[in-house]
Motif scaffolding. Structure first.
Motif, PDB file in Angstrom:
ATOM      1  N   THR A  47      22.803  54.389  72.659  1.00 49.12           N
ATOM      2  CA  THR A  47      22.637  53.412  73.733  1.00 49.12           C
ATOM      3  C   THR A  47      21.514  52.443  73.388  1.00 49.12           C
ATOM      4  O   THR A  47      20.467  52.856  72.896  1.00 49.12           O
ATOM      5  CB  THR A  47      22.292  54.133  75.053  1.00 49.12           C
ATOM      6  OG1 THR A  47      23.266  55.145  75.303  1.00 49.12           O
ATOM      7  CG2 THR A  47      22.262  53.179  76.224  1.00 49.12           C
ATOM      8  N   LEU A  48      21.739  51.165  73.662  1.00 50.63           N
ATOM      9  CA  LEU A  48      20.729  50.121  73.467  1.00 50.63           C
ATOM     10  C   LEU A  48      20.420  49.445  74.792  1.00 50.63           C
ATOM     11  O   LEU A  48      21.270  49.362  75.678  1.00 50.63           O
ATOM     12  CB  LEU A  48      21.228  49.047  72.495  1.00 50.63           C
ATOM     13  CG  LEU A  48      21.435  49.424  71.042  1.00 50.63           C
ATOM     14  CD1 LEU A  48      21.961  48.218  70.263  1.00 50.63           C
ATOM     15  CD2 LEU A  48      20.144  49.910  70.424  1.00 50.63           C
ATOM     16  N   ASN A  67      30.606  43.287  77.488  1.00 56.93           N
ATOM     17  CA  ASN A  67      30.344  43.670  76.098  1.00 56.93           C
ATOM     18  C   ASN A  67      29.190  42.854  75.552  1.00 56.93           C
ATOM     19  O   ASN A  67      28.844  41.807  76.100  1.00 56.93           O
ATOM     20  CB  ASN A  67      31.588  43.476  75.219  1.00 56.93           C
ATOM     21  CG  ASN A  67      31.967  42.013  75.064  1.00 56.93           C
ATOM     22  OD1 ASN A  67      31.139  41.171  74.721  1.00 56.93           O
ATOM     23  ND2 ASN A  67      33.225  41.689  75.304  1.00 56.93           N
ATOM     24  N   PHE A  68      28.599  43.359  74.482  1.00 56.90           N
ATOM     25  CA  PHE A  68      27.640  42.567  73.719  1.00 56.90           C
ATOM     26  C   PHE A  68      27.472  43.196  72.342  1.00 56.90           C
ATOM     27  O   PHE A  68      27.743  44.376  72.143  1.00 56.90           O
ATOM     28  CB  PHE A  68      26.290  42.414  74.430  1.00 56.90           C
ATOM     29  CG  PHE A  68      25.517  43.681  74.660  1.00 56.90           C
ATOM     30  CD1 PHE A  68      24.615  44.159  73.718  1.00 56.90           C
ATOM     31  CD2 PHE A  68      25.659  44.385  75.847  1.00 56.90           C
ATOM     32  CE1 PHE A  68      23.888  45.315  73.943  1.00 56.90           C
ATOM     33  CE2 PHE A  68      24.933  45.539  76.094  1.00 56.90           C
ATOM     34  CZ  PHE A  68      24.039  46.005  75.141  1.00 56.90           C
ATOM     35  N   ASP A 119      27.933  47.072  68.077  1.00 55.30           N
ATOM     36  CA  ASP A 119      28.980  46.650  69.001  1.00 55.30           C
ATOM     37  C   ASP A 119      28.866  47.519  70.253  1.00 55.30           C
ATOM     38  O   ASP A 119      29.033  48.741  70.169  1.00 55.30           O
ATOM     39  CB  ASP A 119      30.347  46.816  68.335  1.00 55.30           C
ATOM     40  CG  ASP A 119      31.490  46.347  69.201  1.00 55.30           C
ATOM     41  OD1 ASP A 119      31.265  45.547  70.138  1.00 55.30           O
ATOM     42  OD2 ASP A 119      32.630  46.788  68.954  1.00 55.30           O
ATOM     43  N   CYS A 120      28.575  46.917  71.396  1.00 49.34           N
ATOM     44  CA  CYS A 120      28.259  47.673  72.603  1.00 49.34           C
ATOM     45  C   CYS A 120      29.186  47.349  73.768  1.00 49.34           C
ATOM     46  O   CYS A 120      29.529  46.193  73.999  1.00 49.34           O
ATOM     47  CB  CYS A 120      26.831  47.377  73.050  1.00 49.34           C
ATOM     48  SG  CYS A 120      25.576  47.803  71.823  1.00 49.34           S
ATOM     49  N   ARG A 121      29.512  48.388  74.502  1.00 48.47           N
ATOM     50  CA  ARG A 121      30.220  48.264  75.774  1.00 48.47           C
ATOM     51  C   ARG A 121      29.155  48.348  76.857  1.00 48.47           C
ATOM     52  O   ARG A 121      28.355  49.291  76.908  1.00 48.47           O
ATOM     53  CB  ARG A 121      31.237  49.395  75.922  1.00 48.47           C
ATOM     54  CG  ARG A 121      32.010  49.374  77.231  1.00 48.47           C
ATOM     55  CD  ARG A 121      33.000  50.523  77.311  1.00 48.47           C
ATOM     56  NE  ARG A 121      32.458  51.816  76.911  1.00 48.47           N
ATOM     57  CZ  ARG A 121      31.722  52.599  77.696  1.00 48.47           C
ATOM     58  NH1 ARG A 121      31.413  52.227  78.912  1.00 48.47           N
ATOM     59  NH2 ARG A 121      31.268  53.766  77.252  1.00 48.47           N
ATOM     60  N   ILE A 135      22.310  47.388  79.481  1.00 43.21           N
ATOM     61  CA  ILE A 135      22.342  48.684  78.828  1.00 43.21           C
ATOM     62  C   ILE A 135      23.754  48.871  78.300  1.00 43.21           C
ATOM     63  O   ILE A 135      24.724  48.757  79.047  1.00 43.21           O
ATOM     64  CB  ILE A 135      21.952  49.817  79.786  1.00 43.21           C
ATOM     65  CG1 ILE A 135      20.523  49.576  80.297  1.00 43.21           C
ATOM     66  CG2 ILE A 135      22.071  51.178  79.095  1.00 43.21           C
ATOM     67  CD1 ILE A 135      20.087  50.510  81.392  1.00 43.21           C
ATOM     68  N   GLY A 136      23.841  49.123  77.001  1.00 43.50           N
ATOM     69  CA  GLY A 136      25.153  49.231  76.369  1.00 43.50           C
ATOM     70  C   GLY A 136      25.299  50.495  75.561  1.00 43.50           C
ATOM     71  O   GLY A 136      24.372  50.911  74.863  1.00 43.50           O
ATOM     72  N   GLU A 137      26.481  51.088  75.662  1.00 48.79           N
ATOM     73  CA  GLU A 137      26.812  52.226  74.816  1.00 48.79           C
ATOM     74  C   GLU A 137      27.382  51.664  73.517  1.00 48.79           C
ATOM     75  O   GLU A 137      28.288  50.830  73.527  1.00 48.79           O
ATOM     76  CB  GLU A 137      27.822  53.126  75.500  1.00 48.79           C
ATOM     77  CG  GLU A 137      28.010  54.438  74.789  1.00 48.79           C
ATOM     78  CD  GLU A 137      28.791  55.440  75.600  1.00 48.79           C
ATOM     79  OE1 GLU A 137      29.692  56.072  75.004  1.00 48.79           O
ATOM     80  OE2 GLU A 137      28.520  55.575  76.806  1.00 48.79           O
TER      81      GLU A 137
END
Length: 160
Positions: A47-48, A67-68, A119-121, A135-137
């Protein structure tokens, strides 16, 4: 005691941070911005957290797209891209005309020359004071060249 905003910004300028281009694409439109406020939160799940200035209404596209991608810039050639993507609300097409980009599985743009691309959801977004916190997984990691990173310190770009 309340810390004055300028005193806080001056103190924060002493942090040395990696420089990233954070990107999104989807129904709300494409967006890319330069950011230094990026950190790993957890490795289970990976996680970011990214902090983006809320003054730009275009940054709301990140939440709307869901997304990001976090593209970590290399010292070589990274500064010019960082300056282009730090340029206010410039037309996204103008920004993405610089560099070689591909779409990640989530749809977020990945920079071919990045040291690493995450690549984050998006799993949570909220506004705190002057910033949007994303906050992205991490769905995938795209490793690039093993090279020195571009850093930001004392209000300027620095090489390691």
């Amino acid at each position: 005691m309340t810390i004055e905003p300028k005193a806080f910004r001056d103190a924060m300028s002493r942090f040395a941070s990696a420089v990233h281009i954070v990107t999104t694409d989807g129904a709300a439109g494409r967006r890319g911005v330069t950011a230094t406020a990026v950190l790993g939160v957890s490795d289970r799940p990976a996680t970011l957290l990214v902090c983006l200035n809320a003054a730009s209404a275009a940054n709301e596209r990140f939440g709307a797209n869901g997304n990001f991608a976090v593209n970590v810039l290399a010292a070589e050639r990274g500064e010019s891209l960082a300056r282009i993507f730090a340029g206010g609300d410039a037309d996204p097409a103008e920004r993405f005309a610089h560099g070689t980009w591909s779409a990640a599985a989530t749809g977020a743009p990945l920079l071919a020359d990045a040291l690493v691309g995450f690549d984050c959801r998006l799993v949570e977004a909220r506004r705190i004071a002057t910033h949007h916190l994303l906050i992205g997984e991490v769905e995938a990691v795209h490793e690039g060249a093993d090279a020195p990173p571009l850093l930001y310190h004392a209000r300027g770009y620095r090489l390691l």
